[in-house]
Scaffold this motif. Sequence first.
Motif, PDB file in Angstrom:
ATOM      1  N   ALA A  17      12.657  50.782  48.245  1.00 21.19           N
ATOM      2  CA  ALA A  17      12.894  51.076  49.662  1.00 21.19           C
ATOM      3  C   ALA A  17      14.137  50.369  50.195  1.00 21.19           C
ATOM      4  N   ASP A  18      14.428  49.195  49.646  1.00 23.09           N
ATOM      5  CA  ASP A  18      15.584  48.436  50.114  1.00 23.09           C
ATOM      6  C   ASP A  18      16.795  48.599  49.195  1.00 23.09           C
ATOM      7  N   GLN A  19      16.788  49.647  48.383  1.00 20.88           N
ATOM      8  CA  GLN A  19      17.882  49.909  47.441  1.00 20.88           C
ATOM      9  C   GLN A  19      19.210  50.114  48.189  1.00 20.88           C
ATOM     10  N   VAL A  20      20.252  49.394  47.789  1.00 21.24           N
ATOM     11  CA  VAL A  20      21.567  49.679  48.343  1.00 21.24           C
ATOM     12  C   VAL A  20      22.020  51.030  47.796  1.00 21.24           C
ATOM     13  N   GLY A  21      22.845  51.718  48.573  1.00 15.18           N
ATOM     14  CA  GLY A  21      23.233  53.054  48.142  1.00 15.18           C
ATOM     15  C   GLY A  21      24.504  53.526  48.789  1.00 15.18           C
ATOM     16  N   LEU A  22      24.648  54.827  48.858  1.00 15.72           N
ATOM     17  CA  LEU A  22      25.881  55.425  49.359  1.00 15.72           C
ATOM     18  C   LEU A  22      26.170  55.027  50.795  1.00 15.72           C
ATOM     19  N   ALA A  23      25.130  54.860  51.597  1.00 19.61           N
ATOM     20  CA  ALA A  23      25.343  54.440  52.985  1.00 19.61           C
ATOM     21  C   ALA A  23      26.100  53.121  53.055  1.00 19.61           C
ATOM     22  N   ASP A  24      25.752  52.195  52.177  1.00 22.97           N
ATOM     23  CA  ASP A  24      26.430  50.895  52.156  1.00 22.97           C
ATOM     24  C   ASP A  24      27.889  51.044  51.729  1.00 22.97           C
ATOM     25  N   LEU A  44      29.812  53.694  52.230  1.00 24.13           N
ATOM     26  CA  LEU A  44      30.596  54.386  53.260  1.00 24.13           C
ATOM     27  C   LEU A  44      30.726  53.599  54.558  1.00 24.13           C
ATOM     28  N   SER A  45      29.834  52.654  54.781  1.00 27.92           N
ATOM     29  CA  SER A  45      29.853  51.913  56.038  1.00 27.92           C
ATOM     30  C   SER A  45      30.912  50.821  56.030  1.00 27.92           C
ATOM     31  N   ALA A  46      31.583  50.698  57.152  1.00 27.00           N
ATOM     32  CA  ALA A  46      32.574  49.620  57.301  1.00 27.00           C
ATOM     33  C   ALA A  46      31.894  48.274  57.500  1.00 27.00           C
ATOM     34  N   ARG A  47      30.578  48.302  57.716  1.00 30.00           N
ATOM     35  CA  ARG A  47      29.840  47.061  58.000  1.00 30.00           C
ATOM     36  C   ARG A  47      29.135  46.493  56.775  1.00 30.00           C
ATOM     37  N   ALA A  48      29.344  47.108  55.597  1.00 28.91           N
ATOM     38  CA  ALA A  48      28.697  46.619  54.371  1.00 28.91           C
ATOM     39  C   ALA A  48      29.763  46.366  53.308  1.00 28.91           C
ATOM     40  N   PRO A  49      29.554  45.393  52.429  1.00 30.71           N
ATOM     41  CA  PRO A  49      30.574  45.028  51.446  1.00 30.71           C
ATOM     42  C   PRO A  49      30.489  45.778  50.121  1.00 30.71           C
ATOM     43  N   GLU A  50      29.406  46.527  49.890  1.00 32.52           N
ATOM     44  CA  GLU A  50      29.182  47.130  48.580  1.00 32.52           C
ATOM     45  C   GLU A  50      30.222  48.193  48.235  1.00 32.52           C
ATOM     46  N   THR A  51      30.539  48.274  46.950  1.00 35.52           N
ATOM     47  CA  THR A  51      31.408  49.328  46.425  1.00 35.52           C
ATOM     48  C   THR A  51      30.558  50.302  45.613  1.00 35.52           C
ATOM     49  N   ALA A  52      31.161  51.414  45.200  1.00 35.95           N
ATOM     50  CA  ALA A  52      30.432  52.375  44.382  1.00 35.95           C
ATOM     51  C   ALA A  52      29.915  51.726  43.095  1.00 35.95           C
ATOM     52  N   THR A  53      30.712  50.859  42.509  1.00 36.33           N
ATOM     53  CA  THR A  53      30.304  50.168  41.283  1.00 36.33           C
ATOM     54  C   THR A  53      29.032  49.362  41.496  1.00 36.33           C
ATOM     55  N   ALA A 113      36.194  55.499  47.724  1.00 31.20           N
ATOM     56  CA  ALA A 113      35.148  54.809  46.971  1.00 31.20           C
ATOM     57  C   ALA A 113      35.079  55.310  45.533  1.00 31.20           C
ATOM     58  N   LEU A 114      35.305  56.603  45.329  1.00 38.42           N
ATOM     59  CA  LEU A 114      35.195  57.170  43.992  1.00 38.42           C
ATOM     60  C   LEU A 114      36.388  56.858  43.099  1.00 38.42           C
ATOM     61  N   THR A 115      37.489  56.439  43.679  1.00 44.42           N
ATOM     62  CA  THR A 115      38.682  56.183  42.867  1.00 44.42           C
ATOM     63  C   THR A 115      38.451  55.089  41.836  1.00 44.42           C
ATOM     64  N   THR A 116      37.532  54.191  42.092  1.00 46.25           N
ATOM     65  CA  THR A 116      37.297  53.072  41.167  1.00 46.25           C
ATOM     66  C   THR A 116      36.314  53.421  40.060  1.00 46.25           C
ATOM     67  N   VAL A 117      35.590  54.557  40.201  1.00 48.00           N
ATOM     68  CA  VAL A 117      34.543  54.862  39.210  1.00 48.00           C
ATOM     69  C   VAL A 117      34.696  56.233  38.555  1.00 48.00           C
ATOM     70  N   ALA A 118      35.413  57.138  39.184  1.00 47.22           N
ATOM     71  CA  ALA A 118      35.444  58.524  38.704  1.00 47.22           C
ATOM     72  C   ALA A 118      35.942  58.644  37.269  1.00 47.22           C
ATOM     73  N   SER A 119      36.892  57.802  36.883  1.00 49.67           N
ATOM     74  CA  SER A 119      37.482  57.912  35.554  1.00 49.67           C
ATOM     75  C   SER A 119      36.482  57.606  34.430  1.00 49.67           C
ATOM     76  N   SER A 120      35.334  57.031  34.774  1.00 53.96           N
ATOM     77  CA  SER A 120      34.304  56.742  33.781  1.00 53.96           C
ATOM     78  C   SER A 120      33.455  57.968  33.454  1.00 53.96           C
ATOM     79  N   TYR A 121      33.713  59.073  34.168  1.00 56.61           N
ATOM     80  CA  TYR A 121      32.884  60.271  34.022  1.00 56.61           C
ATOM     81  C   TYR A 121      33.740  61.497  33.728  1.00 56.61           C
ATOM     82  N   ASP A 122      33.121  62.464  33.062  1.00 59.79           N
ATOM     83  CA  ASP A 122      33.768  63.755  32.840  1.00 59.79           C
ATOM     84  C   ASP A 122      33.586  64.666  34.045  1.00 59.79           C
TER      85      ASP A 122
END
Length: 263
Positions: free
Chosen positions: A54-61, A63-72, A114-123
Motif C-alpha cells: 500500500a505504501d509502495q513508491v511509484g510513478l506518482a513519486d 512525476l511529483s516535484a515534491r518527491a525525490p524518487e527517480t524511475a530507477t 524520467a525515462l531517459t535514465t532507464v529506457a536504454s535498458s529495455y527493448d
Amino acid sequence: MTKIFAISNQKGGVGKSTTTYHLGRAAVTQGRRVLVVDLDPQGNSTAALAEIDADQVGLADVLSARAPETATDVIIPSIWEGLDVLPTSGATLELVRDELIIAGAGREGRLRDALTTVASSYDLVLIDCPPSLDQLTINGLTAAEAVIVVTQAKKWSLDGLARLLDTIELTRRYYNPALAIAGVMMNQVERSTLADAHWIRELKSAVGAREIPLFEPAIPKSVTLSDSLEAAVGLDEWGTSKANDLHHLYTTHLTRLEGQTIG
C-alpha cells in the motif's frame, strides 16, 4: 534500439490495459526486455503484472516535484522474467495529475525526462495511458515515439477518435514533434453482429482517409483475454488452442510494431 509506445484512448473500457498486458507478454516470449509504465490512476496494469504494498513508491513519486524518487528507484519486477513495471498505486497519481494542472513550464515532459535514465535498458517501453485527455496523457504522448490507439467498433469510438487525434496533433506541435501514430488496434470485435460490421467499415474509412495504419486482424471479443489477465497468466501459458491463437495475434501485431520506421 529502444522503442517507446503510448497506448491511448480517452474512453475507458476499450482494453488499453489488456492490450498492454498481452503485448508485453508477446514481447517477453520473443526474448525482448520490456518496461510497462502504468500511467493510469486505476492501476490495472500494475495490479495484473506485480504485487505492491500500500505504501509502495511509484510513478506518482517520480512525476511529483515534491518527491525525490527517480524511475530507477521505483521500477519493480513483474510476474514474468524480462518484464519490469513502473507502477502506480492509484490515488497518489490522481493527486499528481492535479499537481501537473497548476505546474509551470516543463510539466508535459516530466515522464520523458524520467525515462531517459532507464529506457536504454529495455527493448520496448509500453505506456498505459489513462482514459482521459489530461496532463497525464500529455506526459505519456510527450514521452513516446508513437501512439497505439486502442478502440472498439462502436459509434462513440469513432466519435472520440477525432478528439484523440487532435490531442496528438497538439502534442506534436508543442511538445513532441516526432510523435507518430503506430496505428489503430480494434479490440473486442464481434464480426458476427451487424452493428460491429457497420462500425468496422466506418472506422476503416475514417483511418484510411487520414492515412493511419490499421492493425489487422482485429482483436476479437473473448473472455479468454480478460480471464488470463485476471489470473496473471500469459495467453501462451493458458493451455487452450483459442488462447494460443490470440497470443499469436498479439505477436503478429508486435512484429509489425517493431518493424515500423518511426519518425
